[in-house]
Write an enzyme that holds these catalytic residues in place. Structure first.
Site, PDB file in Angstrom:
ATOM      1  N   ASP A  39    -108.549   4.289  62.609  1.00  0.00           N
ATOM      2  CA  ASP A  39    -107.164   4.347  63.090  1.00  0.00           C
ATOM      3  C   ASP A  39    -106.796   2.978  63.668  1.00  0.00           C
ATOM      4  O   ASP A  39    -107.235   2.618  64.752  1.00  0.00           O
ATOM      5  CB  ASP A  39    -107.023   5.424  64.168  1.00  0.00           C
ATOM      6  CG  ASP A  39    -105.638   5.402  64.812  1.00  0.00           C
ATOM      7  OD1 ASP A  39    -104.696   4.886  64.173  1.00  0.00           O
ATOM      8  OD2 ASP A  39    -105.497   5.883  65.946  1.00  0.00           O
ATOM      9  N   HIS A  40    -106.003   2.221  62.905  1.00  0.00           N
ATOM     10  CA  HIS A  40    -105.595   0.881  63.340  1.00  0.00           C
ATOM     11  C   HIS A  40    -104.099   0.695  63.190  1.00  0.00           C
ATOM     12  O   HIS A  40    -103.509   1.179  62.222  1.00  0.00           O
ATOM     13  CB  HIS A  40    -106.322  -0.196  62.512  1.00  0.00           C
ATOM     14  CG  HIS A  40    -107.605  -0.654  63.120  1.00  0.00           C
ATOM     15  ND1 HIS A  40    -107.782  -1.917  63.628  1.00  0.00           N
ATOM     16  CD2 HIS A  40    -108.772  -0.006  63.330  1.00  0.00           C
ATOM     17  CE1 HIS A  40    -109.009  -2.023  64.117  1.00  0.00           C
ATOM     18  NE2 HIS A  40    -109.631  -0.876  63.941  1.00  0.00           N
ATOM     19  N   GLY A 107    -109.758   2.968  73.264  1.00  0.00           N
ATOM     20  CA  GLY A 107    -108.678   2.106  72.782  1.00  0.00           C
ATOM     21  C   GLY A 107    -108.971   0.619  72.831  1.00  0.00           C
ATOM     22  O   GLY A 107    -109.832   0.157  73.578  1.00  0.00           O
ATOM     23  N   GLU A 108    -108.238  -0.123  72.014  1.00  0.00           N
ATOM     24  CA  GLU A 108    -108.339  -1.582  71.962  1.00  0.00           C
ATOM     25  C   GLU A 108    -106.936  -2.165  71.980  1.00  0.00           C
ATOM     26  O   GLU A 108    -106.028  -1.630  71.350  1.00  0.00           O
ATOM     27  CB  GLU A 108    -109.065  -2.009  70.666  1.00  0.00           C
ATOM     28  CG  GLU A 108    -110.561  -1.789  70.767  1.00  0.00           C
ATOM     29  CD  GLU A 108    -111.221  -1.510  69.421  1.00  0.00           C
ATOM     30  OE1 GLU A 108    -110.531  -1.063  68.484  1.00  0.00           O
ATOM     31  OE2 GLU A 108    -112.436  -1.729  69.331  1.00  0.00           O
ATOM     32  N   ASN A 111    -104.605  -2.571  68.865  1.00  0.00           N
ATOM     33  CA  ASN A 111    -103.782  -1.470  68.363  1.00  0.00           C
ATOM     34  C   ASN A 111    -102.818  -0.916  69.401  1.00  0.00           C
ATOM     35  O   ASN A 111    -101.718  -0.484  69.052  1.00  0.00           O
ATOM     36  CB  ASN A 111    -104.695  -0.328  67.901  1.00  0.00           C
ATOM     37  CG  ASN A 111    -105.706  -0.796  66.882  1.00  0.00           C
ATOM     38  OD1 ASN A 111    -105.340  -1.431  65.901  1.00  0.00           O
ATOM     39  ND2 ASN A 111    -106.975  -0.515  67.115  1.00  0.00           N
ATOM     40  N   GLY A 179    -121.833   3.118  75.966  1.00  0.00           N
ATOM     41  CA  GLY A 179    -122.278   2.877  77.345  1.00  0.00           C
ATOM     42  C   GLY A 179    -122.845   4.128  77.983  1.00  0.00           C
ATOM     43  O   GLY A 179    -122.409   5.242  77.686  1.00  0.00           O
ATOM     44  N   LYS A 258    -114.323  -6.923  72.473  1.00  0.00           N
ATOM     45  CA  LYS A 258    -113.109  -7.279  71.716  1.00  0.00           C
ATOM     46  C   LYS A 258    -111.878  -6.490  72.150  1.00  0.00           C
ATOM     47  O   LYS A 258    -110.798  -6.677  71.608  1.00  0.00           O
ATOM     48  CB  LYS A 258    -113.350  -7.041  70.219  1.00  0.00           C
ATOM     49  CG  LYS A 258    -114.560  -7.785  69.668  1.00  0.00           C
ATOM     50  CD  LYS A 258    -114.770  -7.398  68.210  1.00  0.00           C
ATOM     51  CE  LYS A 258    -116.133  -7.714  67.673  1.00  0.00           C
ATOM     52  NZ  LYS A 258    -117.257  -7.156  68.391  1.00  0.00           N
ATOM     53  N   ARG A 282    -127.275  -7.087  64.078  1.00  0.00           N
ATOM     54  CA  ARG A 282    -126.021  -6.333  64.180  1.00  0.00           C
ATOM     55  C   ARG A 282    -125.656  -5.658  62.862  1.00  0.00           C
ATOM     56  O   ARG A 282    -124.939  -4.673  62.857  1.00  0.00           O
ATOM     57  CB  ARG A 282    -124.883  -7.274  64.610  1.00  0.00           C
ATOM     58  CG  ARG A 282    -125.113  -7.930  65.973  1.00  0.00           C
ATOM     59  CD  ARG A 282    -124.080  -8.999  66.254  1.00  0.00           C
ATOM     60  NE  ARG A 282    -122.746  -8.452  66.446  1.00  0.00           N
ATOM     61  CZ  ARG A 282    -122.293  -7.942  67.582  1.00  0.00           C
ATOM     62  NH1 ARG A 282    -123.077  -7.903  68.643  1.00  0.00           N
ATOM     63  NH2 ARG A 282    -121.069  -7.477  67.680  1.00  0.00           N
TER      64      ARG A 282
END
Length: 333
Positions: A39-40, A107-108, A111, A179, A258, A282
């Site tokens: 979802d972006h 969330g970020e 977006n 986390g 990020k 990674r």
């Protein structure tokens, strides 16, 4: 413990929605089961080039496939009020009973900042997410029982209402977290956990905290889904695989948080600093399917039930065919 499945991670940042639907159907024909769709509102970098609305795409995926599906992940805050996310998820599950799940995250900015307003620090974003989950679960339960409900919390208000279109069983709510504190709260408040590839000891720690939270809430952690999204770069040659990683998925080599960066153009500038060695530990970058198989197997051995695979290159059809033939059949629990 539920069945082990390997799904297709549909990157709506990289592909036109019609192509995503075709690729998900192709993946199912080659032994993949299920779809985790990103979802972006914007892609990570302009080169990726797309950002379709996830709920429309999932509906089309539902028509073309038989496996599970869900957003990986949506933020039930900022851009969307939790009640709207609940309505979207309930409608999808009402149309495709037993197949969908609701993947949520905190969330970020990439977006969420598009609607303006204050962008809080990580702790507050997590608190908002868990309050949103509480609201969504309450709304699901009341709506299934045919009752109205209201909510007044620290971040969200919902006046007396219910979801009028509701499946017989609510979709499970899965929380994306990396986390320990959030992993424990996920065990307490959600139905399952989603995480991304990380050092195995870190994931073992997450699972332990998740189990602790689940038991405190009177749930059996062994019956709750543990979901993994794994990025990789496979191509016919090692050179091509590396080139694909650097060009299409440089964000995979960025070893810093990020969530506060707002623009794909800023990410594009940061991408110029990403070096091949930044992907080490990674993401597997290799033309050898067996190297990828061995890496995926380590996560299966750790206890994941569902693994959604994302190949970062544009060579999706070729990758689906090779992995469906040479990798998926050899993965065992």
């Amino acid at each position: 413990m539920s069945d082990l499945t390997f799904g297709y991670a549909a990157m709506l940042e990289q592909f036109h929605p019609s192509e995503v639907v075709d690729l998900t159907a192709l993946a199912e024909e080659h032994g993949f089961s299920g779809c985790m769709a990103a979802d972006h509102f914007q892609p990570w970098v302009p080169q990726q080039g797309q950002a379709a609305f996830v709920w429309n795409v999932l509906t089309a995926v539902g028509e073309r496939t038989r496996g599970d599906m869900g957003p990986g992940v949506t933020c039930p805050s900022f851009r969307f009020h939790p009640a709207m996310v609940a309505q979207a998820a309930a409608t999808l599950e009402a149309m495709y009973p037993g197949r969908s799940w609701l993947g949520v995250g905190s969330g970020e900015a990439l977006n969420e900042h598009v609607i303006g307003g204050y962008w809080p620090e990580a702790g507050e974003r997590s608190r908002r997410m868990f309050e949103a989950i509480e609201l969504i679960k309450k709304l699901f339960d009341a709506s299934i029982a045919g009752k109205d409900i209201k909510h007044k919390g620290e971040f969200f208000t919902m006046e007396t209402s219910r979801l009028w279109t509701m499946p017989e069983v609510a979709p499970p709510v899965l929380v994306a977290t990396a986390g320990p504190i959030n992993a424990k709260k996920t065990g307490q408040l959600a139905d399952g956990i989603i995480t991304v590839g990380a050092p195995l000891e870190k994931i073992e720690g997450l699972f332990a905290r998740f189990a602790e939270g689940a038991r405190e809430a009177g749930k059996d952690p062994d019956t709750m889904p543990k979901v993994l999204q794994l990025h990789m770069s496979w191509a016919a040659t090692d050179e091509e695989a590396l080139s694909n990683a650097l060009t299409e998925w440089p964000n995979g080599g960025m070893k810093f948080p990020k969530a506060d960066i707002r623009s794909p153009h800023d990410f594009a500038q940061m991408a110029k600093l990403v070096r091949p060695e930044d992907f080490e530990g990674r993401m597997v970058i290799s033309s050898d399917p067996d190297e990828h198989r061995a890496y995926i197997q380590r996560f299966v051995d750790l206890g994941f039930d569902r693994v959604y695979l994302h190949n970062v290159g544009r060579n999706q059809a070729e990758w689906i065919e090779v992995f469906g033939r040479d990798v998926l059949p050899k993965l065992t629990r």
